[in-house]
Design a protein around this motif. Sequence first.
Motif, PDB file in Angstrom:
ATOM      1  N   VAL A   1      35.450  33.749  50.716  1.00 57.14           N
ATOM      2  CA  VAL A   1      34.817  33.718  49.389  1.00 57.14           C
ATOM      3  C   VAL A   1      34.744  35.117  48.799  1.00 57.14           C
ATOM      4  CG1 VAL A   1      32.682  33.229  48.125  1.00 57.14           C
ATOM      5  CG2 VAL A   1      33.481  31.643  49.882  1.00 57.14           C
ATOM      6  N   ALA A   2      35.196  35.242  47.561  1.00 59.75           N
ATOM      7  CA  ALA A   2      35.086  36.503  46.824  1.00 59.75           C
ATOM      8  C   ALA A   2      33.721  36.542  46.135  1.00 59.75           C
ATOM      9  CB  ALA A   2      36.199  36.609  45.786  1.00 59.75           C
ATOM     10  N   VAL A   3      32.954  37.593  46.390  1.00 56.31           N
ATOM     11  CA  VAL A   3      31.629  37.750  45.786  1.00 56.31           C
ATOM     12  C   VAL A   3      31.759  38.738  44.629  1.00 56.31           C
ATOM     13  CG1 VAL A   3      29.229  38.398  46.166  1.00 56.31           C
ATOM     14  CG2 VAL A   3      30.541  37.311  48.011  1.00 56.31           C
ATOM     15  N   LEU A   4      31.664  38.233  43.410  1.00 61.06           N
ATOM     16  CA  LEU A   4      31.765  39.099  42.239  1.00 61.06           C
ATOM     17  C   LEU A   4      30.493  39.929  42.076  1.00 61.06           C
ATOM     18  CD1 LEU A   4      33.441  36.873  39.501  1.00 61.06           C
ATOM     19  CD2 LEU A   4      34.505  38.323  41.230  1.00 61.06           C
TER      20      LEU A   4
ATOM     21  N   LEU B   1      33.166  36.735  53.736  1.00 59.38           N
ATOM     22  CA  LEU B   1      32.886  37.279  52.410  1.00 59.38           C
ATOM     23  C   LEU B   1      33.772  38.482  52.104  1.00 59.38           C
ATOM     24  CD1 LEU B   1      28.970  37.245  52.346  1.00 59.38           C
ATOM     25  CD2 LEU B   1      30.554  35.441  51.633  1.00 59.38           C
ATOM     26  N   VAL B   2      34.234  38.541  50.864  1.00 58.12           N
ATOM     27  CA  VAL B   2      34.970  39.706  50.369  1.00 58.12           C
ATOM     28  C   VAL B   2      34.257  40.177  49.105  1.00 58.12           C
ATOM     29  CG1 VAL B   2      37.154  40.599  49.521  1.00 58.12           C
ATOM     30  CG2 VAL B   2      37.146  38.831  51.291  1.00 58.12           C
ATOM     31  N   THR B   3      33.711  41.374  49.153  1.00 55.52           N
ATOM     32  CA  THR B   3      32.997  41.909  47.995  1.00 55.52           C
ATOM     33  C   THR B   3      33.977  42.494  46.988  1.00 55.52           C
ATOM     34  OG1 THR B   3      31.067  42.431  49.379  1.00 55.52           O
ATOM     35  CG2 THR B   3      31.228  43.525  47.228  1.00 55.52           C
ATOM     36  N   VAL B   4      33.948  41.960  45.787  1.00 59.85           N
ATOM     37  CA  VAL B   4      34.807  42.455  44.713  1.00 59.85           C
ATOM     38  C   VAL B   4      34.073  43.576  43.992  1.00 59.85           C
ATOM     39  CG1 VAL B   4      36.066  41.863  42.615  1.00 59.85           C
ATOM     40  CG2 VAL B   4      35.827  40.173  44.448  1.00 59.85           C
ATOM     41  N   THR B   5      34.696  44.729  43.870  1.00 66.86           N
ATOM     42  CA  THR B   5      34.055  45.874  43.228  1.00 66.86           C
ATOM     43  C   THR B   5      34.242  45.825  41.706  1.00 66.86           C
ATOM     44  OG1 THR B   5      36.006  47.300  43.329  1.00 66.86           O
ATOM     45  CG2 THR B   5      34.572  47.253  45.269  1.00 66.86           C
TER      46      THR B   5
ATOM     47  N   THR C   1      40.913  42.782  34.751  1.00 65.12           N
ATOM     48  CA  THR C   1      40.475  42.092  33.533  1.00 65.12           C
ATOM     49  C   THR C   1      40.045  43.023  32.404  1.00 65.12           C
ATOM     50  OG1 THR C   1      38.136  41.958  34.181  1.00 65.12           O
ATOM     51  CG2 THR C   1      39.616  40.232  35.007  1.00 65.12           C
ATOM     52  N   GLY C   2      39.877  44.326  32.689  1.00 66.83           N
ATOM     53  CA  GLY C   2      39.397  45.241  31.662  1.00 66.83           C
ATOM     54  C   GLY C   2      37.889  45.292  31.562  1.00 66.83           C
ATOM     55  N   ARG C   3      37.193  44.511  32.405  1.00 70.65           N
ATOM     56  CA  ARG C   3      35.726  44.505  32.433  1.00 70.65           C
ATOM     57  C   ARG C   3      35.236  44.620  33.869  1.00 70.65           C
ATOM     58  NH1 ARG C   3      33.490  39.530  28.920  1.00 70.65           N
ATOM     59  NH2 ARG C   3      31.887  39.804  30.516  1.00 70.65           N
ATOM     60  N   THR C   4      34.002  45.115  34.027  1.00 73.27           N
ATOM     61  CA  THR C   4      33.458  45.318  35.366  1.00 73.27           C
ATOM     62  C   THR C   4      32.652  44.134  35.882  1.00 73.27           C
ATOM     63  OG1 THR C   4      31.505  46.406  34.438  1.00 73.27           O
ATOM     64  CG2 THR C   4      33.363  47.814  35.083  1.00 73.27           C
ATOM     65  N   SER C   5      32.391  43.149  35.042  1.00 74.75           N
ATOM     66  CA  SER C   5      31.611  41.991  35.487  1.00 74.75           C
ATOM     67  C   SER C   5      31.912  40.779  34.611  1.00 74.75           C
ATOM     68  CB  SER C   5      30.102  42.288  35.439  1.00 74.75           C
ATOM     69  OG  SER C   5      29.664  42.483  34.107  1.00 74.75           O
ATOM     70  N   TRP C   6      31.687  39.606  35.221  1.00 73.31           N
ATOM     71  CA  TRP C   6      31.869  38.341  34.505  1.00 73.31           C
ATOM     72  C   TRP C   6      30.805  37.351  34.947  1.00 73.31           C
ATOM     73  CZ3 TRP C   6      35.295  37.460  30.617  1.00 73.31           C
ATOM     74  CH2 TRP C   6      36.313  38.401  30.448  1.00 73.31           C
ATOM     75  N   GLN C   7      30.390  36.511  33.992  1.00 70.68           N
ATOM     76  CA  GLN C   7      29.476  35.424  34.308  1.00 70.68           C
ATOM     77  C   GLN C   7      30.231  34.101  34.257  1.00 70.68           C
ATOM     78  OE1 GLN C   7      25.931  35.467  31.906  1.00 70.68           O
ATOM     79  NE2 GLN C   7      25.513  37.628  32.318  1.00 70.68           N
TER      80      GLN C   7
ATOM     81  N   VAL D   1      35.103  31.617  44.755  1.00 72.95           N
ATOM     82  CA  VAL D   1      34.470  32.804  44.191  1.00 72.95           C
ATOM     83  C   VAL D   1      33.012  32.494  43.890  1.00 72.95           C
ATOM     84  CG1 VAL D   1      35.252  32.129  41.871  1.00 72.95           C
ATOM     85  CG2 VAL D   1      34.533  34.481  42.303  1.00 72.95           C
ATOM     86  N   LEU D   2      32.142  33.462  44.153  1.00 68.81           N
ATOM     87  CA  LEU D   2      30.717  33.298  43.881  1.00 68.81           C
ATOM     88  C   LEU D   2      30.307  34.157  42.699  1.00 68.81           C
ATOM     89  CD1 LEU D   2      27.967  32.066  44.932  1.00 68.81           C
ATOM     90  CD2 LEU D   2      27.586  34.310  45.978  1.00 68.81           C
ATOM     91  N   PHE D   3      29.741  33.487  41.686  1.00 73.21           N
ATOM     92  CA  PHE D   3      29.162  34.164  40.535  1.00 73.21           C
ATOM     93  C   PHE D   3      27.655  34.258  40.753  1.00 73.21           C
ATOM     94  CE2 PHE D   3      33.034  32.175  39.043  1.00 73.21           C
ATOM     95  CZ  PHE D   3      33.605  33.120  38.199  1.00 73.21           C
TER      96      PHE D   3
END
Length: 231
Positions: A63-66, A100-104, A112-118, A140-142
Motif C-alpha cells: 500500500v502506498a501511503v500518500l 507500506l510504502v511512504t510516498v514523499t 503530478t506537479g503537486r505535493t498532496s492530493w485528497q 493507495v491510502l488517502f
Amino acid sequence: MNSLLPSRIWSERLPLVVSLFTVLWLGCGCKTARLSDPVAGAGYKPDNVYRILKQLPVSIRRVAVLPPTCDATQSDLVSGLDTLSSVITEELGKTKKFELVTVTPEQLRAWTGRTSWQAEETLPADLLQNLHEQLGCDAVLFSRLTQYRAYPPLAVGFSFKLAEVQQAELVWVVDEIFDASEPSVVNSARRYQLTREHLPSSLADSRSILNSPSGFGRYAANSVFQTLPAR
C-alpha cells in the motif's frame, strides 16, 4: 486538676484519631478510583465506516501511503498534521495487514506537479497507475486530518480512504471524530493508555493521555485502523 483531664486525654489521642481518619480517607479514595476505572464504563467504537469486503483482497499486499492532508487555511489543523503525520504511518504499520510504502511530497510533485492530493479531488488520470508501476503498490491510502483540538478536552478527527489501484475502487472508508468531552471516548482512550504503559497499578495513570495531543491522536489512529477489513 480533673477539669484538665479531658483535654490531656484528647491531645494524647489526637495522633491516633488523625491516623484513623487518614486510613479511612485513603480507603475511600481507592474505592473512588475503582469506580472511575475506565474498564467499568462503556467505550467508543468507530461506526462511520464503509468496507466493501469483510476481508482484504489477496491482491492487496503493498500500500502506498500518500502525504496526509488537511485544510491548510486552519492553523490548528496544520499544527495537528505536523504532530500526527508520523503517528498515522506508525499505527497503520502496527496492523501488519500489508507492506507500506511512504510516498514523499517530492515524488508526488514530480509525478503530478503537486505535493498532496485528497481522495475527494479529481485525481490525475495516471496517478494510480504511476503508484503501481513506480512503487509496485496494489492500493493507495488517502489520509486527511479533519479536526484537531490540542487543549482539553482534546479532539482528533480522521478521514481515511483505501483505494485499489487497478480498478480504482474504494475498499475501505472511515470518517471519525474522537472528542474527549464524550465519556465513552475518554474510557477507550484511558484503556488504550493502560495497555501501553505496562506499569504496576499503583503507578499507572491512564488520565495522562487526556492531556497529550500526540498520545490521544495515536489512540484515535489505532482505533480507526482496527476497523480495517480482516486479513
